[in-house]
Design an enzyme around this catalytic site. Structure first.
Site, mmCIF file in Angstrom:
data_model
loop_
_atom_site.group_PDB
_atom_site.id
_atom_site.type_symbol
_atom_site.label_atom_id
_atom_site.label_comp_id
_atom_site.label_asym_id
_atom_site.label_seq_id
_atom_site.Cartn_x
_atom_site.Cartn_y
_atom_site.Cartn_z
ATOM 1 N N GLY A 17 6.493 1.287 2.764
ATOM 2 C CA GLY A 17 7.924 0.996 2.848
ATOM 3 C C GLY A 17 8.456 0.312 1.598
ATOM 4 O O GLY A 17 9.604 -0.143 1.588
ATOM 5 N N LYS A 18 7.654 0.241 0.549
ATOM 6 C CA LYS A 18 8.062 -0.418 -0.705
ATOM 7 C C LYS A 18 9.327 0.209 -1.281
ATOM 8 O O LYS A 18 10.268 -0.489 -1.635
ATOM 9 C CB LYS A 18 6.963 -0.313 -1.778
ATOM 10 C CG LYS A 18 5.621 -0.812 -1.422
ATOM 11 C CD LYS A 18 4.629 -0.588 -2.546
ATOM 12 C CE LYS A 18 4.460 0.845 -2.982
ATOM 13 N NZ LYS A 18 3.789 1.727 -2.041
ATOM 14 N N SER A 19 9.319 1.515 -1.399
ATOM 15 C CA SER A 19 10.446 2.214 -2.020
ATOM 16 C C SER A 19 11.718 2.033 -1.206
ATOM 17 O O SER A 19 12.797 1.813 -1.760
ATOM 18 C CB SER A 19 10.141 3.703 -2.169
ATOM 19 O OG SER A 19 9.010 3.874 -2.980
ATOM 20 N N HIS A 77 12.299 13.085 -3.046
ATOM 21 C CA HIS A 77 12.852 11.829 -3.564
ATOM 22 C C HIS A 77 14.228 12.059 -4.188
ATOM 23 O O HIS A 77 15.154 11.280 -3.971
ATOM 24 C CB HIS A 77 11.906 11.198 -4.600
ATOM 25 C CG HIS A 77 10.862 10.317 -4.012
ATOM 26 N ND1 HIS A 77 11.098 9.000 -3.718
ATOM 27 C CD2 HIS A 77 9.581 10.561 -3.660
ATOM 28 C CE1 HIS A 77 10.002 8.468 -3.212
ATOM 29 N NE2 HIS A 77 9.069 9.390 -3.160
ATOM 30 N N GLN A 92 16.403 14.387 -3.522
ATOM 31 C CA GLN A 92 17.385 14.728 -2.497
ATOM 32 C C GLN A 92 17.811 13.527 -1.668
ATOM 33 O O GLN A 92 18.940 13.484 -1.174
ATOM 34 C CB GLN A 92 16.825 15.814 -1.577
ATOM 35 C CG GLN A 92 16.621 17.139 -2.262
ATOM 36 C CD GLN A 92 15.742 18.081 -1.460
ATOM 37 O OE1 GLN A 92 15.326 17.780 -0.341
ATOM 38 N NE2 GLN A 92 15.425 19.232 -2.046
ATOM 39 N N GLY A 113 0.815 -1.209 0.000
ATOM 40 C CA GLY A 113 0.000 0.000 0.000
ATOM 41 C C GLY A 113 0.847 1.256 0.000
ATOM 42 O O GLY A 113 2.077 1.209 0.082
ATOM 43 N N ALA A 114 0.172 2.394 -0.069
ATOM 44 C CA ALA A 114 0.847 3.683 -0.024
ATOM 45 C C ALA A 114 1.572 3.836 1.313
ATOM 46 O O ALA A 114 1.047 3.457 2.361
ATOM 47 C CB ALA A 114 -0.171 4.808 -0.219
ATOM 48 N N ARG A 115 2.777 4.335 1.247
ATOM 49 C CA ARG A 115 3.614 4.588 2.440
ATOM 50 C C ARG A 115 3.864 3.329 3.268
ATOM 51 O O ARG A 115 4.037 3.386 4.467
ATOM 52 C CB ARG A 115 2.981 5.668 3.323
ATOM 53 C CG ARG A 115 2.897 7.010 2.668
ATOM 54 C CD ARG A 115 4.293 7.612 2.570
ATOM 55 N NE ARG A 115 4.268 8.908 1.921
ATOM 56 C CZ ARG A 115 4.864 9.160 0.763
ATOM 57 N NH1 ARG A 115 5.497 8.216 0.118
ATOM 58 N NH2 ARG A 115 4.828 10.351 0.251
ATOM 59 N N GLU A 162 13.940 10.149 -15.924
ATOM 60 C CA GLU A 162 12.570 10.552 -15.625
ATOM 61 C C GLU A 162 11.713 10.347 -16.858
ATOM 62 O O GLU A 162 12.006 10.901 -17.919
ATOM 63 C CB GLU A 162 12.526 12.000 -15.157
ATOM 64 C CG GLU A 162 13.251 12.201 -13.834
ATOM 65 C CD GLU A 162 13.226 13.635 -13.334
ATOM 66 O OE1 GLU A 162 12.771 14.532 -14.078
ATOM 67 O OE2 GLU A 162 13.669 13.856 -12.203
#
Length: 182
Positions: A11-13, A47, A49, A7-9, A59
């Site tokens: 910790g996937k990234s 992101h 930074q 889900g969003a937020r 991108e």
């Protein structure tokens, strides 16, 4: 190809970044977000930074299979964030402000499927591990509008296709990863 979902937020990234960094310093980071307003510009800046300075960033959200084919050779790892943002951008690429009731969802999904199939082919041929981040959008309630329901359906089918081809797959919930495959 390693798929990381949740889900969003969730910790996937963070998990994908850890995996990519463990492969070495030469990481290609593919960012699919585009600036649509001030809040999104701020998110993108944060992101940018927080990524290691030596990582190379591409991108864009189209023809990512070609990006991987042309840039993978010199990379220790590739990280693509995020598939669901890519899907969103591809959906609105052709439709703009057309009301959902007038959208040709069959044509939209066909375009997305073509991009995803090319991406999968490139990931499977890549000499470097490719970490794909995607959102699991099917855990919530059924959306109350046509566009959201169609997006959820398309994203779900894309995630199934990616998972079927992934060597490994992780589900991340509240910062804890669960290895689902591989």
């Amino acid at each position: 190809m390693i798929l990381i979902t949740g889900g969003a937020r969730s910790g996937k990234s963070r998990l994908a970044e850890q995996f990519a960094a463990q492969q070495g310093d030469n990481v290609l980071y593919i960012a699919t977000s585009i600036v649509t307003d001030d809040e999104m510009a701020e998110r993108i800046a944060i992101h940018q930074q927080t990524r290691p300075a030596q990582w190379v960033t591409h991108e864009g959200y189209t023809e990512l299979g070609d990006v991987i084919r042309h840039k993978a050779a010199g990379c220790n790892a590739i990280m693509l964030e995020c598939i669901t943002t890519m899907i969103t951008n591809l959906m609105f690429d052709k439709t703009g402000d057309i009301p959902a009731e007038e959208m040709d969802f069959t044509a939209i999904e066909q375009r997305i499927t073509e991009e995803i199939e090319d991406l999968i082919d490139a990931c499977l041929a890549s000499p470097s591990p490719v970490y794909l981040v995607t959102n699991e959008v099917g855990f919530g309630i059924v959306p109350d509008n046509l566009l959201s329901r169609r997006f959820r359906d398309i994203a779900g089918r894309v995630n199934q296709r990616l998972a079927a081809n992934a060597k490994e797959m992780y589900l991340v919930i509240s910062g804890i990863e669960l290895k689902m495959k591989g």
